[in-house]
Design an enzyme around this catalytic site. Structure first.
Site, PDB file in Angstrom:
ATOM      1  N   GLY A  78       0.755  -1.037  -0.054  1.00  0.00           N
ATOM      2  CA  GLY A  78      -0.122  -0.075   0.213  1.00  0.00           C
ATOM      3  C   GLY A  78       0.954   1.385   0.056  1.00  0.00           C
ATOM      4  O   GLY A  78       0.551   2.201  -0.535  1.00  0.00           O
ATOM      5  N   THR A  79       1.923   1.163   0.844  1.00  0.00           N
ATOM      6  CA  THR A  79       2.878   2.307   0.666  1.00  0.00           C
ATOM      7  C   THR A  79       3.357   2.528  -0.641  1.00  0.00           C
ATOM      8  O   THR A  79       3.589   3.683  -1.095  1.00  0.00           O
ATOM      9  CB  THR A  79       4.072   2.143   1.856  1.00  0.00           C
ATOM     10  OG1 THR A  79       3.299   1.979   3.201  1.00  0.00           O
ATOM     11  CG2 THR A  79       4.982   3.311   1.559  1.00  0.00           C
ATOM     12  N   CYS A 100       4.728   8.114  23.571  1.00  0.00           N
ATOM     13  CA  CYS A 100       5.587   7.323  24.336  1.00  0.00           C
ATOM     14  C   CYS A 100       5.946   6.114  23.641  1.00  0.00           C
ATOM     15  O   CYS A 100       6.522   5.125  24.332  1.00  0.00           O
ATOM     16  CB  CYS A 100       5.186   7.103  25.783  1.00  0.00           C
ATOM     17  SG  CYS A 100       4.918   8.689  26.627  1.00  0.00           S
TER      18      CYS A 100
END
Length: 460
Positions: free
Chosen positions: A69-70, A320
């Site tokens: 997809g990228t 974080c």
């Protein structure tokens, strides 16, 4: 162990597994060859393309398969921009796009182009008319996801596509999160998606370019996939992706209704079970299987580890959980709390029992993490006499600056201020979000000798 991270990658659908194994025997040859095995492979590839095109709502010759997809996003953006270079080099994206889109925008700027990020509201949604205002005479392309990958908010694609069409700008839609649930409506020009998001195998992406849309594939020429996706097709994976997309679409309506009810249960109960928790994202116009919430005074990475120990696999957009220690760009754009962020995305077949057990485990898990961090058990209610205080949180990471703020807010009188010194980028988002949640006034920020000084006025 319940897996609640389908938005990252859905479990392989049983139909995909069957199709993959079968096509390993039948689809190993080169589909470009004219001999018997090649013709058989070509038939499988053509059938898969037709199946996926029907699900997308496009012509088979408008669709190519990519390696991810990228890769589809990168190829789609670069090809559309290159083809319209004479128009200009301006790109429009929303502030909450997937990183693949934002990385493409950054690369475009490095090569001399310009880009504009369209803001979203607190629910993560683009306002109608926002793209129309961002489009310029030199705009070559606009990009908008169909639904957000972190908070599930659906975007008004049809309205934005109409705004773009009115001025002749093509719209690329990233449909990675939504295609398994249904077609993307509207007069879009390009579309991308990724098979592992709907239960297909990883390594298969889709790029659709409508007929009449100018497109110039970048990189060395290749005869495969209409010249838009180089390299030998992973035919077994493509066949499995097509088969699984057809299968999930067949059960999408029933599963969407069932999972939406389970997500509604989480959305409704979390604020009552966990003090100082905020559910984010649009409550109505959203994906049926995804819910995200943030918890004050919680280290997101620690919370995810504790939930994993309790038997639940969830993800987070919290600062974080990132090696860069910067807030999620999606949560930052929305202006919501980033600390203690949990994304729950339910795969097909999730049971009520799994969701109920998650809701049983969550309150104690959050309380345990807060206790480890020394967070205040209740909101500050003191009647201090010191008109102002300074809290030095330099060198401390989320959620410690907010915890230290919460501990001392009661030590100043109503109207008094607390100044938090912090060099953590997340504080720029989390301190204003804390003020909204706790009913205090965020005065603003100013530069300090080290870091940034964030000023909060006690209201009550």
């Amino acid at each position: 162990m319940p897996y609640f991270d389908a938005a990252s990658s859905a479990p392989l659908h049983p139909v995909a597994r069957q199709a993959l194994l079968a096509s390993l025997d039948e689809g190993w040859a080169d589909p470009a060859r004219l001999y018997r095995e090649g013709r058989r492979a070509r038939m499988l590839l053509d059938a898969a393309r037709e199946t996926v095109a029907d699900a997308v709502g496009c012509r088979p010759d408008e669709l190519v398969f990519t390696s991810s997809g990228t890769r589809a996003v990168h190829s789609g953006i670069s090809g559309a921009l290159a083809a319209r270079r004479r128009v200009g080099r301006h790109l429009v994206v929303s502030a909450v796009e997937h990183s693949s889109v934002l990385h493409s925008a950054a690369a475009h700027e490095e090569q001399g182009g310009t880009s504009t990020e369209v803001e979203v509201d607190r629910a993560g949604r683009v306002a109608p008319g926002a793209y129309a205002r961002a489009l310029r005479d030199d705009t070559a392309l606009a990009c908008l996801q169909s639904a957000n990958h972190e908070v599930g908010t659906e975007q008004p694609v049809a309205e934005i596509a109409q705004e773009c069409r009115a001025v002749g700008v093509p719209l690329l839609v990233d449909a990675a999160q939504s295609l398994g649930w249904g077609r993307v409506e509207g007069d879009w020009s390009l579309l991308t998606a990724s098979a592992h998001k709907w239960g297909g195998p990883a390594g298969v992406g889709l790029l659709v370019v409508r007929k009449g849309v100018r497109f110039a594939a970048q990189g060395p020429a290749d005869e495969r996939e209409s010249g838009r996706a180089a390299g030998f097709e992973n035919l077994p994976a493509i066949v499995a992706a097509a088969a699984s997309l057809r299968a999930v679409r067949a059960e999408a309506a029933d599963e969407a209704a069932r999972l939406r009810a389970l997500v509604d249960r989480i959305r409704t109960r979390v604020p009552g079970l966990v003090p100082d928790a905020e559910v984010v994202g649009d409550p109505v116009r959203r994906l049926p299987h995804l819910v995200t919430f943030s918890c004050l005074y919680v280290d997101g990475e620690t919370l995810l580890h504790e939930l994993d120990r309790a038997g639940f696999s969830v993800s987070s957009g919290s600062s974080c959980t990132s090696s860069t220690l910067t807030p999620s760009h999606v949560l930052r754009a929305m202006g919501v709390l980033s600390e203690g962020n949990v994304r729950v995305s339910l795969p097909l077949g999730t049971t009520e029992e799994d969701v109920d057990r998650f809701l049983e485990v969550l309150p104690g898990t959050v309380a345990g993490v807060r206790e480890q961090l020394g967070a205040p058990p209740v909101a500050a209610s003191g009647t201090g006499e010191t008109p102002s205080l300074v809290v030095d949180s330099l060198g401390k990471r989320c959620p410690i600056p907010v915890i230290e703020l919460a501990k001392v807010i009661g030590d100043v009188p109503v109207g008094g201020t607390v100044t938090v010194l912090s060099d953590d980028e997340a504080a720029r988002l989390d301190i204003p979000a804390w003020c909204v949640m706790r009913g205090q006034e965020y005065v603003g920020e100013r530069a300090a000798e080290r870091g940034v000084a964030y000023v909060v006025r006690r209201v009550g």
